[in-house]
Design a protein around this motif. Structure first.
Motif, PDB file in Angstrom:
ATOM      1  N   GLY A  24       1.493  -1.772   0.573  1.00 47.87           N
ATOM      2  CA  GLY A  24       2.342  -1.793  -0.618  1.00 47.87           C
ATOM      3  C   GLY A  24       2.669  -0.404  -1.148  1.00 47.87           C
ATOM      4  N   LEU A  25       1.690   0.500  -1.088  1.00 45.60           N
ATOM      5  CA  LEU A  25       1.953   1.869  -1.551  1.00 45.60           C
ATOM      6  C   LEU A  25       3.060   2.504  -0.708  1.00 45.60           C
ATOM      7  CD1 LEU A  25       1.402   4.446  -3.159  1.00 45.60           C
ATOM      8  CD2 LEU A  25      -0.553   4.906  -1.665  1.00 45.60           C
ATOM      9  N   LEU A  29       6.533   1.225  -1.657  1.00 48.25           N
ATOM     10  CA  LEU A  29       7.073   1.923  -2.836  1.00 48.25           C
ATOM     11  C   LEU A  29       7.522   3.338  -2.476  1.00 48.25           C
ATOM     12  CD1 LEU A  29       4.269   0.859  -5.348  1.00 48.25           C
ATOM     13  CD2 LEU A  29       6.694   0.325  -5.655  1.00 48.25           C
ATOM     14  N   ASP A  49       8.395  -3.116  -8.374  1.00 50.31           N
ATOM     15  CA  ASP A  49       7.087  -3.271  -7.745  1.00 50.31           C
ATOM     16  C   ASP A  49       6.733  -4.757  -7.818  1.00 50.31           C
ATOM     17  OD1 ASP A  49       4.388  -3.439  -7.098  1.00 50.31           O
ATOM     18  OD2 ASP A  49       3.877  -1.525  -8.047  1.00 50.31           O
ATOM     19  N   ALA A  65       4.396  -6.291  -5.990  1.00 49.22           N
ATOM     20  CA  ALA A  65       3.113  -6.496  -5.307  1.00 49.22           C
ATOM     21  C   ALA A  65       2.317  -7.697  -5.835  1.00 49.22           C
ATOM     22  CB  ALA A  65       2.259  -5.230  -5.414  1.00 49.22           C
ATOM     23  N   SER A  94       3.464  -5.797  -1.569  1.00 47.49           N
ATOM     24  CA  SER A  94       2.176  -5.591  -0.895  1.00 47.49           C
ATOM     25  C   SER A  94       1.680  -6.939  -0.413  1.00 47.49           C
ATOM     26  CB  SER A  94       1.150  -5.011  -1.870  1.00 47.49           C
ATOM     27  OG  SER A  94      -0.161  -5.161  -1.339  1.00 47.49           O
ATOM     28  N   TYR A 103      -6.428  -3.306 -15.951  1.00 49.87           N
ATOM     29  CA  TYR A 103      -7.284  -2.331 -15.283  1.00 49.87           C
ATOM     30  C   TYR A 103      -8.065  -1.607 -16.358  1.00 49.87           C
ATOM     31  CZ  TYR A 103      -4.364  -3.689 -11.433  1.00 49.87           C
ATOM     32  OH  TYR A 103      -3.723  -4.451 -10.495  1.00 49.87           O
TER      33      TYR A 103
END
Ligand SMILES: *Cc1c(COP(=O)(O)O)cnc(C)c1O
Length: 370
Positions: A60-61, A64, A157, A159, A181, A310
């Motif tokens: 996934g990174l 992007l 994004d 993901a 992702s 997070y």
């Protein structure tokens, strides 16, 4: 009784014969890089998302990062990102050499606040990078209106939001591109690292494909200085099996989320809501309370797994100490980081297990009242 936060083994067991068949098909083929398995999944996922193109990549990174690079974004450019997201969103921007410009979220949807975008735009802004966080779509029409006024790109994004809908349409081609992702714990997860980009822009898809495969269209002929980030055919074959089950899994997630919301409504926890224009796929069910630490401990003592998505916002991570953001710079992201707690919610969580989680949360809330 132990209730894990997330459990992936039972999903494999349920599909074992199909997945084993897919893996062995790749092993027996003798073809282990790109090829038909990868293009078959790319076509199936593009169609699922309602996008004209899908390009598989390594994770996934990279989805992007390569999408930003394919948009021509680099040093000297600014990209607007949410202040509350997984750090990958920011890393993709800074790894291109561009500068992150964080914007705070709406507390009701946890997604980037469109009303704060215009004041964040400068002459250097090249793109907005909204995140469909926790499975809930960002408010795309309002984001696209700002982007169109300023002639800048929108990279989504996605993901955490495979299959989510914005105003009735699946995510996949609202902005210029969507980065996905397939990390194992996502709504559509591989059995290792994997990622993809969907877009309606043929030129952009071609540049991403080139960047991920050594800048090469033709073997040993390198048009640009590329990278090695390709979707593994074994993962592609597994993903093609799992894609057929995604809607059913998302339906169960939606049912679990509805039950949590109905149970906890008006009982002292802040429960996540769904905007009327959104159909969330509930990658995470995130409640908020100022007593987050005590609630997490209570549930752990009862054998119930929870996580925090997070605990530290990107601007306060040591990784970004060099950007010079201090505590208090993004108060909404910081408050969310102190208060959020993700409860168990995954496709193989039984309603009877969820009832135990609900009962334990109530036990905690009632104990407070005594
Ligand atoms: C998982 C995730 C990523 C990164 O995906 P990887 O496949 O782990 O590289 C990016 N953004 C968000 C919001 C994510 O949740």
């Amino acid at each position: 009784m132990q209730i894990p936060f997330l459990e992936l083994k039972s999903a494999y067991r349920a599909l074992k014969s199909e997945i084993d068949e897919a893996v062995h098909r790749v092993l027996d083929s003798g073809w282990y890089i790109l090829g038909e398995e990868v293009s078959d999944f790319e076509n199936a996922f593009a169609e699922y998302c309602g996008a004209s193109h899908c390009v598989g990549v390594g994770n996934g990174l990279d989805a992007l990062r390569l999408a930003l690079m394919a948009m021509g974004i680099g040093p000297g450019d600014e990209v607007i990102v949410p202040s509350n997201t997984y750090i990958a969103t920011w890393l993709a921007v800074t790894q291109c050499g561009a500068t992150v410009v964080p914007v705070e979220p709406c507390e009701s949807t946890h997604t980037i606040d469109p009303s704060r975008l215009r004041s964040a735009i400068t002459s250097r802004t090249r793109a907005i990078l909204p995140v469909h966080l926790y499975g809930h779509p960002a408010d795309m029409d309002r984001i696209l209106a700002v982007a169109n006024d300023h002639g800048i790109k929108v990279l989504e994004d996605g993901a955490q939001a495979h299959g989510a809908r914005y105003k009735g349409e699946r995510l996949g081609a609202h902005g210029d591109a969507v980065a996905w992702s397939f990390f194992p714990g996502k709504n559509l997860g591989a059995m290792g690292d994997a990622g993809a980009v969907t877009t309606n822009d043929a030129g952009l898809a071609e540049r991403i494909r080139l960047l991920g495969n050594y800048g090469s269209r033709e073997k040993y002929v390198n048009a640009i200085a590329g990278f090695n980030s390709r979707l593994d055919p074994i993962q592609a074959a597994i993903l093609k099996v799992k894609l057929k089950h995604l809607d059913k899994w998302n339906e169960h997630r939606r049912e679990l989320a509805k039950r949590y919301r109905e149970a906890f409504f008006d009982h002292g926890l802040i429960v996540p809501s769904e905007a009327e224009w959104a159909e969330s796929v509930w990658h995470l069910f995130v409640v908020r309370t100022s007593l987050r630490g005590r609630l997490q401990e209570h549930l752990a003592d009862a054998g119930i797994g929870t996580l925090i998505h997070y605990p530290i916002p990107p601007h306060l991570q040591a990784a970004y100490a060099g950007l010079g953001f201090s505590g208090g710079t993004f108060p909404i992201a910081e408050k969310l980081a102190r208060e959020v707690l993700s409860l168990p919610l995954f496709p193989n969580l039984a309603l009877s297990q969820q009832d135990i989680v609900i009962a334990e949360v109530f036990r905690f809330l009632n104990d407070l009242g005594d």
